[in-house]
Design an enzyme around this catalytic site. Sequence first.
Site, PDB file in Angstrom:
ATOM      1  N   LYS A 195     -74.595 -17.746  35.769  1.00 27.42           N
ATOM      2  CA  LYS A 195     -74.987 -18.990  34.911  1.00 27.42           C
ATOM      3  C   LYS A 195     -74.230 -20.238  35.313  1.00 27.42           C
ATOM      4  O   LYS A 195     -72.868 -20.321  35.531  1.00 27.42           O
ATOM      5  CB  LYS A 195     -74.459 -18.753  33.403  1.00 27.42           C
ATOM      6  CG  LYS A 195     -75.024 -19.943  32.554  1.00 27.42           C
ATOM      7  CD  LYS A 195     -74.888 -19.507  31.154  1.00 27.42           C
ATOM      8  CE  LYS A 195     -74.979 -20.876  30.180  1.00 27.42           C
ATOM      9  NZ  LYS A 195     -75.149 -20.570  28.738  1.00 27.42           N
ATOM     10  N   ARG A 205     -79.483 -28.442  24.393  1.00 22.07           N
ATOM     11  CA  ARG A 205     -78.405 -28.816  23.570  1.00 22.07           C
ATOM     12  C   ARG A 205     -78.880 -29.725  22.525  1.00 22.07           C
ATOM     13  O   ARG A 205     -78.308 -29.806  21.495  1.00 22.07           O
ATOM     14  CB  ARG A 205     -77.240 -29.472  24.366  1.00 22.07           C
ATOM     15  CG  ARG A 205     -76.449 -28.192  25.296  1.00 22.07           C
ATOM     16  CD  ARG A 205     -75.464 -28.704  26.256  1.00 22.07           C
ATOM     17  NE  ARG A 205     -75.024 -27.993  27.384  1.00 22.07           N
ATOM     18  CZ  ARG A 205     -74.229 -28.074  28.265  1.00 22.07           C
ATOM     19  NH1 ARG A 205     -73.882 -29.142  28.280  1.00 22.07           N
ATOM     20  NH2 ARG A 205     -74.016 -27.002  29.062  1.00 22.07           N
ATOM     21  N   LYS A 248     -79.325 -18.608  36.208  1.00 24.24           N
ATOM     22  CA  LYS A 248     -79.824 -19.684  35.388  1.00 24.24           C
ATOM     23  C   LYS A 248     -79.126 -20.871  35.828  1.00 24.24           C
ATOM     24  O   LYS A 248     -77.872 -20.788  36.169  1.00 24.24           O
ATOM     25  CB  LYS A 248     -79.391 -19.361  33.883  1.00 24.24           C
ATOM     26  CG  LYS A 248     -79.806 -20.244  33.066  1.00 24.24           C
ATOM     27  CD  LYS A 248     -78.951 -20.071  31.627  1.00 24.24           C
ATOM     28  CE  LYS A 248     -79.201 -21.142  30.644  1.00 24.24           C
ATOM     29  NZ  LYS A 248     -78.436 -20.981  29.448  1.00 24.24           N
ATOM     30  N   TYR A 313     -89.897 -21.875  28.482  1.00 19.17           N
ATOM     31  CA  TYR A 313     -90.573 -22.629  27.399  1.00 19.17           C
ATOM     32  C   TYR A 313     -91.989 -22.743  27.517  1.00 19.17           C
ATOM     33  O   TYR A 313     -92.761 -22.882  26.652  1.00 19.17           O
ATOM     34  CB  TYR A 313     -89.956 -23.725  26.935  1.00 19.17           C
ATOM     35  CG  TYR A 313     -88.404 -23.693  26.881  1.00 19.17           C
ATOM     36  CD1 TYR A 313     -87.950 -22.963  25.662  1.00 19.17           C
ATOM     37  CD2 TYR A 313     -87.456 -23.674  28.052  1.00 19.17           C
ATOM     38  CE1 TYR A 313     -86.838 -23.021  25.505  1.00 19.17           C
ATOM     39  CE2 TYR A 313     -86.195 -23.448  27.763  1.00 19.17           C
ATOM     40  CZ  TYR A 313     -85.760 -23.293  26.554  1.00 19.17           C
ATOM     41  OH  TYR A 313     -84.274 -22.993  26.427  1.00 19.17           O
TER      42      TYR A 313
HETATM   43  C1  PBG Z   1     -75.463 -21.475  25.595  1.00 22.62           C
HETATM   44  C2  PBG Z   1     -76.639 -21.494  26.087  1.00 22.62           C
HETATM   45  C3  PBG Z   1     -77.354 -22.603  26.832  1.00 22.62           C
HETATM   46  C4  PBG Z   1     -78.595 -22.358  27.211  1.00 22.62           C
HETATM   47  C5  PBG Z   1     -78.898 -21.134  26.944  1.00 22.62           C
HETATM   48  N1  PBG Z   1     -77.746 -20.492  26.023  1.00 22.62           N
HETATM   49  C6  PBG Z   1     -76.704 -24.107  27.049  1.00 22.62           C
HETATM   50  C7  PBG Z   1     -75.255 -24.021  27.483  1.00 22.62           C
HETATM   51  O1  PBG Z   1     -74.914 -23.110  28.248  1.00 22.62           O
HETATM   52  O2  PBG Z   1     -74.741 -25.255  27.228  1.00 22.62           O
HETATM   53  C8  PBG Z   1     -79.394 -23.227  27.970  1.00 22.62           C
HETATM   54  C9  PBG Z   1     -80.961 -22.868  28.162  1.00 22.62           C
HETATM   55  C10 PBG Z   1     -81.735 -23.925  28.452  1.00 22.62           C
HETATM   56  O3  PBG Z   1     -81.213 -25.217  29.106  1.00 22.62           O
HETATM   57  O4  PBG Z   1     -82.848 -23.904  28.463  1.00 22.62           O
HETATM   58  N2  PBG Z   1     -74.853 -20.258  25.518  1.00 22.62           N
END
Ligand code: PBG
Length: 322
Positions: A195, A205, A248, A313
């Site tokens: 990630k 967010r 991701k 999505y």
């Molecule tokens: C947080 C989390 C995030 C996403 C999924 N889980 C955001 C982050 O790490 O700040 C992002 C998913 C998206 O942008 O669609 N644990």
Amino acid sequence: MARLPIRPRRNRRSEAVRTLVRETALSPGDLICPLFVTDGGKAPVASMPGVFRLPRADAVKEAKEIQKLGIPAVALFPALAGSLKDPLAKESVNPKGLLQRTVRDLKEAVPDLCVITDVAMDPYSSDGHDGVVRDGRIVNDETLPILAAMAVSQAEAGADVVAPSDMMDGRVAAIRAALDERGFTEVGILAYSAKYASAFYGPFRDALDSAPKHGDKKTYQMDPANVREAIREVELDVAEGADVVMVKPALPYLDVVAAVRAAVNVPVAAYHVSGEYAMVKAAGQLGWLDAAAAMRESLVSIKRAGADMILTYAAREVAEAL
Ligand code: PBG
């Protein structure tokens, strides 16, 4: 007439021939639909056209429709009121919390749908970070028991798969041990293994009001410049017991998806994140591209790179079109 015995265009000359030679098939069964849930009213996410924060009853309705389309799973993200957030994410283990209630409702209404829950502190944290903050630093080992307890609470509510998205070291092992100790040996772990610290999470967010209150996530999420490090993260998570590993974001990281696919034998997921979705929708709204076609092309490309499953999505609209 040119003497040209080899003509690749012959394999593209009609839709029938193109169908026969197609290398990658995208189907609803490849998709996982993220759902934002709330205790408030249904509300659109401004930066994600077509995406809403859903009250539980609406989430159940949506899940039923998603399942009818052949999508096998949803991934739940709770949007909590600020008053429920604290530095240790205590609300994350409330058996009557929003997430736990939603999981129970879904498992009762659509028992065959796979329910995936997010394990990370940020939706519950007043700091907006995925780990415990002490003196401005994110402390790893103090975070692990919180994540493990959160995963157990989600399993108790009925989650089929827990998905740690925090990027703390050792969290897959901690979660696996805690689940097994409580008898949840069948609850799977989908690890957000590679990630990245990405600008593409902005709209997510907004949806959860979960942006970090200070600093950024670069001491735990990965540097976008690195791919060897992704393999190291993935191998560690597999060794610690991950059932599925994830990359991701997806589209800007297709080389990482391909490298991970080649490196391990567990299934690979890719998260087509909020910013990837928002870009296509925004350009579509401006009339600058055909959003439906661009969305589908994005997902086919992610699959071609090696993803076995895709969180997106656009799951519902793409499944409807397929
Ligand atoms: C947080 C989390 C995030 C996403 C999924 N889980 C955001 C982050 O790490 O700040 C992002 C998913 C998206 O942008 O669609 N644990």
